[in-house]
Design a protein around this motif. Structure first.
Motif, short mmCIF file in Angstrom:
data_model
loop_
_atom_site.label_atom_id
_atom_site.label_comp_id
_atom_site.label_asym_id
_atom_site.label_seq_id
_atom_site.Cartn_x
_atom_site.Cartn_y
_atom_site.Cartn_z
N PHE A 166 -13.03 13.86 16.43
CA PHE A 166 -12.21 13.95 17.62
C PHE A 166 -10.77 14.28 17.24
CE2 PHE A 166 -15.37 12.38 20.40
CZ PHE A 166 -14.88 12.56 21.69
N PRO A 167 -9.98 14.80 18.19
CA PRO A 167 -8.54 14.93 17.94
C PRO A 167 -7.97 13.54 17.66
CG PRO A 167 -9.16 16.00 20.01
CD PRO A 167 -10.36 15.28 19.52
N LYS A 171 -7.76 13.26 10.67
CA LYS A 171 -8.23 14.27 9.71
C LYS A 171 -7.06 14.81 8.88
CE LYS A 171 -9.91 16.74 13.13
NZ LYS A 171 -9.52 15.82 14.22
N TYR A 188 -0.60 12.74 18.91
CA TYR A 188 -1.16 13.30 20.14
C TYR A 188 -2.31 14.22 19.74
CZ TYR A 188 2.14 16.95 18.75
OH TYR A 188 2.85 17.86 18.04
N PHE A 190 -4.83 17.45 19.35
CA PHE A 190 -4.63 18.88 19.09
C PHE A 190 -3.33 19.19 18.37
CE2 PHE A 190 -7.26 18.67 23.04
CZ PHE A 190 -8.46 18.90 22.38
N ASP A 216 -9.36 21.04 6.90
CA ASP A 216 -9.07 20.23 8.08
C ASP A 216 -9.06 21.21 9.25
OD1 ASP A 216 -7.79 18.64 9.99
OD2 ASP A 216 -5.82 19.14 9.20
N PRO A 218 -9.19 21.86 13.75
CA PRO A 218 -8.82 21.18 14.99
C PRO A 218 -9.92 20.24 15.49
CG PRO A 218 -8.28 23.51 15.12
CD PRO A 218 -9.08 23.32 13.87
N LYS A 287 -8.78 4.54 10.16
CA LYS A 287 -7.77 3.61 10.70
C LYS A 287 -8.25 2.16 10.67
CE LYS A 287 -6.21 7.30 13.83
NZ LYS A 287 -5.63 7.64 15.12
N SER A 315 -8.62 3.55 5.32
CA SER A 315 -7.35 3.57 6.03
C SER A 315 -6.41 4.46 5.23
CB SER A 315 -6.75 2.17 6.12
OG SER A 315 -5.37 2.29 6.44
N1 LIG Z 1 -2.93 3.02 11.70
C1 LIG Z 1 -3.36 4.16 11.24
N2 LIG Z 1 -3.01 5.32 11.81
C2 LIG Z 1 -3.46 6.48 11.34
C3 LIG Z 1 -4.32 6.53 10.22
N3 LIG Z 1 -4.63 7.83 9.96
C4 LIG Z 1 -3.98 8.56 10.89
N4 LIG Z 1 -3.27 7.76 11.71
C5 LIG Z 1 -2.44 8.20 12.86
O1 LIG Z 1 -3.26 8.84 13.81
C6 LIG Z 1 -2.54 9.90 14.45
C7 LIG Z 1 -3.33 11.18 14.38
O2 LIG Z 1 -3.47 11.59 13.04
P1 LIG Z 1 -3.77 13.09 12.62
O3 LIG Z 1 -4.01 13.06 11.16
O4 LIG Z 1 -2.75 14.01 13.14
O5 LIG Z 1 -5.14 13.31 13.40
P2 LIG Z 1 -6.03 14.62 13.45
O6 LIG Z 1 -7.45 14.17 13.39
O7 LIG Z 1 -5.61 15.61 12.43
O8 LIG Z 1 -5.72 15.13 14.92
P3 LIG Z 1 -5.75 16.63 15.52
O9 LIG Z 1 -5.13 17.53 14.55
O10 LIG Z 1 -4.95 16.50 16.77
O11 LIG Z 1 -7.18 16.93 15.79
C8 LIG Z 1 -1.20 9.96 13.77
O12 LIG Z 1 -0.26 9.30 14.54
C9 LIG Z 1 -1.43 9.24 12.45
O13 LIG Z 1 -0.26 8.65 11.96
C10 LIG Z 1 -4.68 5.27 9.60
O14 LIG Z 1 -5.44 5.21 8.61
N5 LIG Z 1 -4.20 4.15 10.16
#
Ligand SMILES: Nc1nc2c(ncn2[C@@H]2O[C@H](COP(=O)(O)OP(=O)(O)OP(=O)(O)O)[C@@H](O)[C@H]2O)c(=O)[nH]1
Ligand SMILES: [Mg+2]
Length: 356
Positions: A166-167, A171, A188, A190, A216, A218, A287, A315
């Motif tokens: 998911f977004p 990732k 946020y 995307f 990685d 979207p 997370k 995490s």
């Molecule tokens: N607490 C916590 N927050 C996390 C962790 N990994 C990512 N985040 C937070 O989750 C949010 C989204 O993280 P991204 O890595 O941008 O997520 P993504 O899957 O790439 O999202 P899209 O590119 O939008 O698809 C950010 O605010 C990160 O800081 C984690 O292990 N723990």
């Protein structure tokens, strides 16, 4: 972006000409025909090599010719065959005929060899045309020309592992944690609009570097195959990966149920293609530092285990489970590589058996 493309010209060797000759020797009247056959021209082959990861070397050297066969000679001497040439190309290269557009071969495994231009057959010398009623033949054939082709080589994404989920699943954060890639990360959906690549190294044995590439892409949401969110088209960037790491946010922050998130993404993968859905997958709960309700994590774990898939908890903030995840990915890639290699080996054995 991820697609590298070159055009090259390949020319196999021509066959050598058959020879017209008669044995002439003192005290041997009418010695008979003795023209040898021409040699075969060399082939041009492409071989998938793990030592190349771009098509750049072809750009500097776009023409490749194999040696011609030597002509036959008198005294029934057959001409020598021309030497074939093997051109290394990265695994993942797809070969097209540049003129017809037809796909000729898809290199998916290291060491795979495919002949792109066959050498011409050597012509027969006049000795071959002798029969009881035709004892002084003058027929002899020219060699057949070697094949000449214009090829278009296309190299798709080089990643070994594709991150899906998911977004906001984390990732991009994971890729920034395990590689030198610095994709945009934000709170946020995307954030990632275009795929990012990162090189991951496992362990620190310099003599035996263990590296792999992670992509990685979207995020996917329910209905992505109908164009919701960013759609599913960018999944083609991970079509060639050997492994998918499916990231599921298990923190309360997502506001959704991890098991249903997991199923939604699997459903979208299936809508893209059955092959995509059938790829080896490791499921990663992300997370963990922000997951208060551990029953949600346990429910996901039980669901995933029931499907027989490996499961890891991480995490990216505290670093929990990251090293183990890297190792698990490496192990799964190695396993896949070994099984593909033995597949190629048995296919080669079958080919040899068929020739015999
Ligand atoms: N607490 C916590 N927050 C996390 C962790 N990994 C990512 N985040 C937070 O989750 C949010 C989204 O993280 P991204 O890595 O941008 O997520 P993504 O899957 O790439 O999202 P899209 O590119 O939008 O698809 C950010 O605010 C990160 O800081 C984690 O292990 N723990
Ligand atoms: Mg992202």
């Amino acid at each position: 972006m991820f697609i590298d493309e070159v055009r090259i010209l390949v020319k196999a060797g021509d066959g050598g000409n058959g020879c017209l000759a008669f044995r002439r020797e003192k005290y041997v009247p009418r010695g008979g025909p003795s023209g040898g056959d021409g040699g075969r021209g060399g082939d041009v082959a492409l071989v998938a090599s793990p030592h190349y990861n771009t098509l750049l070397h072809f750009r500097f050297n776009p023409e490749h010719k194999a040696e011609r066969g030597r002509h036959g000679e008198g005294s029934n001497k057959t001409g020598r065959d021309g030497a074939s040439i093997d051109l290394p190309t990265p695994t993942g290269t797809v070969v097209y005929d540049a003129d017809s557009g037809e796909m000729l071969h898809d290199f998916t495994v290291d060491g795979d060899r495919f002949i792109v231009a066959h050498g011409g057959r050597g012509g027969r010398g006049n000795a071959r045309f002798a029969t009881s009623t035709h004892q002084a033949p003058t027929e002899h054939e020219p060699g057949k020309p070697g094949e000449e082709k214009r090829l278009r080589l296309e190299l798709k994404l080089l990643a070994d592992v594709g991150l899906v989920g998911f977004p906001n699943a984390g990732k991009s954060t994971l890729i920034s944690r395990i590689s030198a890639a610095r994709p945009k990360i934000a709170d946020y959906p995307f954030t990632t609009l275009e795929p990012n690549l990162g090189v991951v190294s496992v362990g620190n044995d310099l003599a035996n570097p263990k590296t792999f590439v992670v992509a990685d892409i979207p995020g996917l949401i329910e209905g992505a195959h109908e164009g919701h969110g960013l759609g599913i088209q960018f999944l083609r960037h991970v079509e060639r990966t050997r492994l998918l790491a499916h990231l599921v946010d298990v923190s309360e922050g997502s506001g959704r149920d991890p098991v249903s998130d997991f199923e939604v993404v699997v459903g979208e993968l299936r809508c893209f293609s059955e092959e995509m859905a059938a790829k080896p997958m490791i499921v990663v709960a992300t997370k963990m530092d922000a997951a208060q309700d551990l029953t949600r994590v346990a429910a996901l774990e039980a669901h995933v285990m029931g499907l027989g898939l490996p499961f890891r908890k991480i995490s990216s903030v505290t670093g929990e489970g990251i090293e183990e995840l890297k190792r698990a990915m490496w192990e799964m890639l190695e396993q896949k590589r070994r099984s593909q290699e033995s597949e190629v080996r048995s296919r080669k054995l079958e080919d040899t058996a068929a020739l015999e």
